[in-house]
Design a protein around this motif. Structure first.
Motif, PDB file in Angstrom:
ATOM      1  N   LEU A 181      18.305 -10.718   0.048  1.00 33.36           N
ATOM      2  CA  LEU A 181      19.509  -9.980   0.434  1.00 33.36           C
ATOM      3  C   LEU A 181      20.253  -9.527  -0.819  1.00 33.36           C
ATOM      4  O   LEU A 181      20.380 -10.274  -1.789  1.00 33.36           O
ATOM      5  N   PRO A 182      20.779  -8.296  -0.822  1.00 35.21           N
ATOM      6  CA  PRO A 182      21.457  -7.776  -2.015  1.00 35.21           C
ATOM      7  C   PRO A 182      22.883  -8.318  -2.164  1.00 35.21           C
ATOM      8  O   PRO A 182      23.582  -8.552  -1.180  1.00 35.21           O
ATOM      9  N   ILE A 183      23.293  -8.523  -3.423  1.00 38.91           N
ATOM     10  CA  ILE A 183      24.662  -8.911  -3.733  1.00 38.91           C
ATOM     11  C   ILE A 183      25.535  -7.654  -3.715  1.00 38.91           C
ATOM     12  O   ILE A 183      25.168  -6.621  -4.298  1.00 38.91           O
ATOM     13  N   ARG A 215      28.769 -10.701   4.035  1.00 39.95           N
ATOM     14  CA  ARG A 215      28.384 -11.026   5.424  1.00 39.95           C
ATOM     15  C   ARG A 215      29.217 -12.218   5.883  1.00 39.95           C
ATOM     16  O   ARG A 215      28.797 -13.364   5.795  1.00 39.95           O
ATOM     17  N   GLU A 216      30.402 -11.914   6.360  1.00 40.37           N
ATOM     18  CA  GLU A 216      31.374 -12.940   6.706  1.00 40.37           C
ATOM     19  C   GLU A 216      30.866 -13.904   7.780  1.00 40.37           C
ATOM     20  O   GLU A 216      31.241 -15.079   7.798  1.00 40.37           O
ATOM     21  N   HIS A 217      30.010 -13.428   8.663  1.00 44.24           N
ATOM     22  CA  HIS A 217      29.571 -14.252   9.786  1.00 44.24           C
ATOM     23  C   HIS A 217      28.183 -14.873   9.560  1.00 44.24           C
ATOM     24  O   HIS A 217      27.591 -15.425  10.499  1.00 44.24           O
ATOM     25  N   LEU A 218      27.687 -14.795   8.345  1.00 45.17           N
ATOM     26  CA  LEU A 218      26.398 -15.409   8.033  1.00 45.17           C
ATOM     27  C   LEU A 218      26.468 -16.918   8.267  1.00 45.17           C
ATOM     28  O   LEU A 218      27.417 -17.583   7.863  1.00 45.17           O
ATOM     29  N   ASN A 253      30.756 -20.505   1.613  1.00 50.36           N
ATOM     30  CA  ASN A 253      31.805 -19.490   1.513  1.00 50.36           C
ATOM     31  C   ASN A 253      31.457 -18.447   0.452  1.00 50.36           C
ATOM     32  O   ASN A 253      31.606 -17.245   0.682  1.00 50.36           O
ATOM     33  N   TYR A 254      30.971 -18.911  -0.705  1.00 51.22           N
ATOM     34  CA  TYR A 254      30.703 -17.979  -1.793  1.00 51.22           C
ATOM     35  C   TYR A 254      29.521 -17.070  -1.458  1.00 51.22           C
ATOM     36  O   TYR A 254      29.522 -15.883  -1.793  1.00 51.22           O
ATOM     37  N   ALA A 255      28.512 -17.619  -0.775  1.00 46.64           N
ATOM     38  CA  ALA A 255      27.364 -16.806  -0.371  1.00 46.64           C
ATOM     39  C   ALA A 255      27.801 -15.705   0.597  1.00 46.64           C
ATOM     40  O   ALA A 255      27.361 -14.550   0.484  1.00 46.64           O
TER      41      ALA A 255
END
Length: 336
Positions: free
Chosen positions: A208-210, A162-165, A154-156
């Motif tokens: 991937l960027p934060i 990227r909600e669907h990652l 969830n935190y990632a």
């Protein structure tokens, strides 16, 4: 339930443990009806240095699961975790530049949230694995891995925007009777009976960027995290355990050195000697614990000053008022 005594000397930060209470409240379960005042007081401690036994948190989880009837409660709590539950670690991670940097900070600073896990990043060609391991040798209760891994996923997603990652989520434990909850909450097909507990994802995700990257803020948060970790790691025994025992016994009036030596497995003489060796007065430790609890209680308008005095182990409100003046230079009524 697992026999917790042999390996549950591990501690957890109340900030992290509070994820359970926050979830219950958000779903209209009153924690005060599920847990006793001692447990709630331990979890609601606002001091970043505070610790409570991990065993107590596990028992609270198991009690909540029994009352709610939800076998997937630990997964739901993890999936609802917020930056505040990770404390400084959460804010360090959210200000990093990339996922790789955030995982690096997790490996370095995870003890800020307690001894919940030992994390390790393993690179295997084009894949990356984030291994979760309990910080003790015995088999950990499933709620620990479930809440941790759901929290990571969830935190990632939130950090990366990227909600669907979706990645592979692996559990060394055998499958539960009904894994549908795992599928729905983690939004993937979980693997059970795996060689390790953790996550597996493409290695190029590490770059991937934060979304909320902020180099200046990250430098500040990183310095604070280092200082806090150093303070936690170097605080000598029996101070962390003594603070916890004092917190548990305040409302019952157990405030003397003699009262609190026995729960530590020490004689009063031995406890006094150890404090003398550290150059610390027992009264100073007691005052520090009382002051921290007082500051939290005073933010609750439902608690009268007389009730706060009782919860802090004072026989009279006037004794609490005098002590609070000594600590802060003002009366508790004015502070409120």
């Amino acid at each position: 339930m697992n026999d917790l005594a042999p390996h549950y000397r591990a501690q957890v930060s109340p900030l992290y443990a509070r994820s359970l209470l926050d979830y219950l409240r958000e779903h209209e379960f009153d924690p005060a009806k599920l847990f006793d005042a001692r447990q709630l007081a331990a979890v609601e401690d606002t001091d970043a240095r505070a610790r409570m036994p991990l065993a107590d948190w596990v028992r609270m989880f198991e009690r909540a699961i029994a009352v709610t009837g939800d076998p997937d409660l630990a997964l739901r709590v993890g999936a609802a975790i917020k930056p505040r539950h990770y404390g400084l670690l959460g804010y360090v991670a959210m200000s990093c530049a990339t996922l790789s940097e955030a995982i690096d900070r997790l490996e370095h600073y995870e003890k800020i949230v307690g001894e919940v896990s030992e994390t390790r990043l393993v690179l295997r060609g084009e894949s990356a694995e984030l291994h979760w391991r309990a910080p003790f040798d015995a088999h950990p209760p499933p709620v620990l891995a479930q809440s941790s891994l759901a929290g990571w996923v969830n935190y990632a997603r939130w950090l990366l925007g990227r909600e669907h990652l979706s990645c592979e989520v692996l559990f060394a434990d055998p499958p539960p009777p009904n894994p549908q909850g795992h599928r729905e909450i983690l939004r993937c097909e979980p693997v059970f009976g795996a060689a390790f507990t953790g996550l597996r994802f493409p290695a190029d995700w590490l770059q991937l960027p934060i979304v909320q990257a902020d180099a200046e803020l990250n430098a500040l948060m990183d310095a604070q995290a280092r200082a806090l970790l150093s303070e936690i790691a170097h605080e000598p025994e029996p101070l962390p355990a003594l603070r916890h025992v004092i917190s548990r016994g305040l409302a019952a009036g157990r405030t003397t050195l003699r009262d609190n030596a026995r729960p530590l497995g020490l004689s009063p003489r031995t406890l006094q000697r150890r404090l003398d060796e550290l150059g610390i007065r027992y009264q100073s430790v007691l005052d520090d614990v009382r002051r921290r609890h007082a500051e939290r209680y005073l933010t609750d308008p439902k608690k009268s000053l007389a009730e706060i005095a009782y919860l802090l182990g004072y026989s009279e409100q006037s004794a609490f008022t005098r002590a609070y003046r000594r600590w802060t230079g003002m009366a508790p009524s004015r502070a409120r």
